[in-house]
Scaffold this motif. Structure first.
Motif, mmCIF file in Angstrom:
data_model
loop_
_atom_site.group_PDB
_atom_site.id
_atom_site.type_symbol
_atom_site.label_atom_id
_atom_site.label_comp_id
_atom_site.label_asym_id
_atom_site.label_seq_id
_atom_site.Cartn_x
_atom_site.Cartn_y
_atom_site.Cartn_z
ATOM 1 N N ASP A 25 -106.706 49.088 8.549
ATOM 2 C CA ASP A 25 -107.566 49.947 7.738
ATOM 3 C C ASP A 25 -109.020 49.557 7.997
ATOM 4 O O ASP A 25 -109.460 48.474 7.585
ATOM 5 N N ASP A 26 -109.756 50.436 8.666
ATOM 6 C CA ASP A 26 -111.154 50.165 8.999
ATOM 7 C C ASP A 26 -112.119 50.899 8.083
ATOM 8 O O ASP A 26 -113.294 51.047 8.400
ATOM 9 N N ALA A 27 -111.610 51.370 6.944
ATOM 10 C CA ALA A 27 -112.460 52.160 6.055
ATOM 11 C C ALA A 27 -113.638 51.339 5.541
ATOM 12 O O ALA A 27 -114.776 51.826 5.475
ATOM 13 N N GLU A 28 -113.381 50.075 5.175
ATOM 14 C CA GLU A 28 -114.459 49.251 4.633
ATOM 15 C C GLU A 28 -115.485 48.913 5.714
ATOM 16 O O GLU A 28 -116.696 48.884 5.447
ATOM 17 N N ARG A 30 -116.195 50.770 8.332
ATOM 18 C CA ARG A 30 -116.958 51.999 8.559
ATOM 19 C C ARG A 30 -117.968 52.238 7.442
ATOM 20 O O ARG A 30 -119.111 52.669 7.685
ATOM 21 N N LYS A 31 -117.579 51.926 6.210
ATOM 22 C CA LYS A 31 -118.479 52.122 5.072
ATOM 23 C C LYS A 31 -119.706 51.220 5.196
ATOM 24 O O LYS A 31 -120.845 51.666 4.974
ATOM 25 N N VAL A 67 -115.112 49.778 15.768
ATOM 26 C CA VAL A 67 -115.281 50.836 14.768
ATOM 27 C C VAL A 67 -116.581 51.603 15.022
ATOM 28 O O VAL A 67 -116.641 52.832 14.872
ATOM 29 N N ASN A 71 -116.351 55.744 15.928
ATOM 30 C CA ASN A 71 -116.968 56.741 15.051
ATOM 31 C C ASN A 71 -118.266 57.299 15.626
ATOM 32 O O ASN A 71 -118.960 58.060 14.942
#
Length: 255
Positions: A25-28, A30-31, A67, A71
């Motif tokens: 999970d790379d959401a954090e 990326r955030k 990441v 993106n």
């Protein structure tokens, strides 16, 4: 049958049997990258990564860069617009006065750090300085106005030699040349030696005037008219110009 016996029969380790893959999970990540970019939008990956590490996150640079690339957060390089000259024409040679004018810009700053530019024009035949216009901004209308003032006393030239600056490639300047039947010759990109007369004048003007005196305001950059001022091609100095810069009458000061 026990787990140990089953692993031995299948010839696998018990570590592989108990292994549960972790969801990547790379959401954090990326955030945090997005937050860093919002704070400093024109910074590249090294600065972005430093900003994330200062927040005490322990991700290494390889994870953050993956990441960052996935993106497409990379900066878009702004390529310099080049003007292609498909059929370069030979530069004109002056055989009489007021036939070819060469012009160029210079930049400097006042004593308070404020930037200004000078617009220099010379006659190629006798190296006479026709004008030195100084201002914080010199767009095409200001250049045209200066040339009209010169032409009111001398008439318009047959040729104008300049570089490929936006002031000389604008629609207003091309219209000005067509209206007065002036042939505009632009040098090839990256070849300032094709405009050597004005470049040599700029060097002398820089060494003898701009680098010698400190100016408080624009009126001190050139407070006198430019009539009868010539660049001495033999001694490569601006002697007649320096005569005007007498410290008794000039309000600037020597550096």
């Amino acid at each position: 049958m026990t787990v140990k016996a089953s692993c031995q029969a299948a010839n696998i380790s018990r570590g592989s049997f108990y292994y549960e893959p972790k969801v990547n999970d790379d959401a954090e990540v990326r955030k945090q990258i997005e937050l860093a970019i919002d704070e400093r939008p024109r910074r590249g990956f090294p600065k972005i990564f430093d900003a994330i590490r200062r927040k005490k996150f322990k991700w290494n640079h390889k994870k953050v860069y993956r990441v960052y690339k996935e993106n497409e957060f990379q900066l878009k390089h702004r390529r310099k617009r080049r003007i292609a000259i498909k059929d370069p024409k030979p530069m004109p040679k002056a055989v009489m006065s007021n036939e070819v004018w060469s012009m160029d810009f210079m930049s400097d700053s006042l004593s308070n750090g404020r930037k200004f530019r000078t617009f220099n024009v010379i006659d190629d035949f006798n190296r006479e300085a026709l004008t030195i216009e100084a201002d914080t901004s010199l767009p095409s209308p200001g250049i045209i106005r200066s040339l009209d003032i010169i032409a009111s006393e001398r008439g318009y030239p047959k040729y104008i030699r300049s570089d490929n600056g936006p002031e000389f490639t604008s629609h207003e300047f091309r219209k000005f040349c067509c209206m007065h039947r002036i042939r505009h010759r632009r040098i090839e990109p990256g070849k300032p030696q094709q405009n050597s007369y004005i470049e040599r004048f700029n060097r002398s003007y820089r060494e003898d005037i701009l680098d010698t005196y400190a100016f408080i305001n624009l009126s001190q950059v050139y407070p006198y008219p430019l009539s009868r001022i010539r660049f001495n091609a033999t001694t490569k100095t601006i002697k007649n110009y320096i005569l005007y810069i007498d410290i008794r009458f000039y309000c600037g000061r020597l550096i």
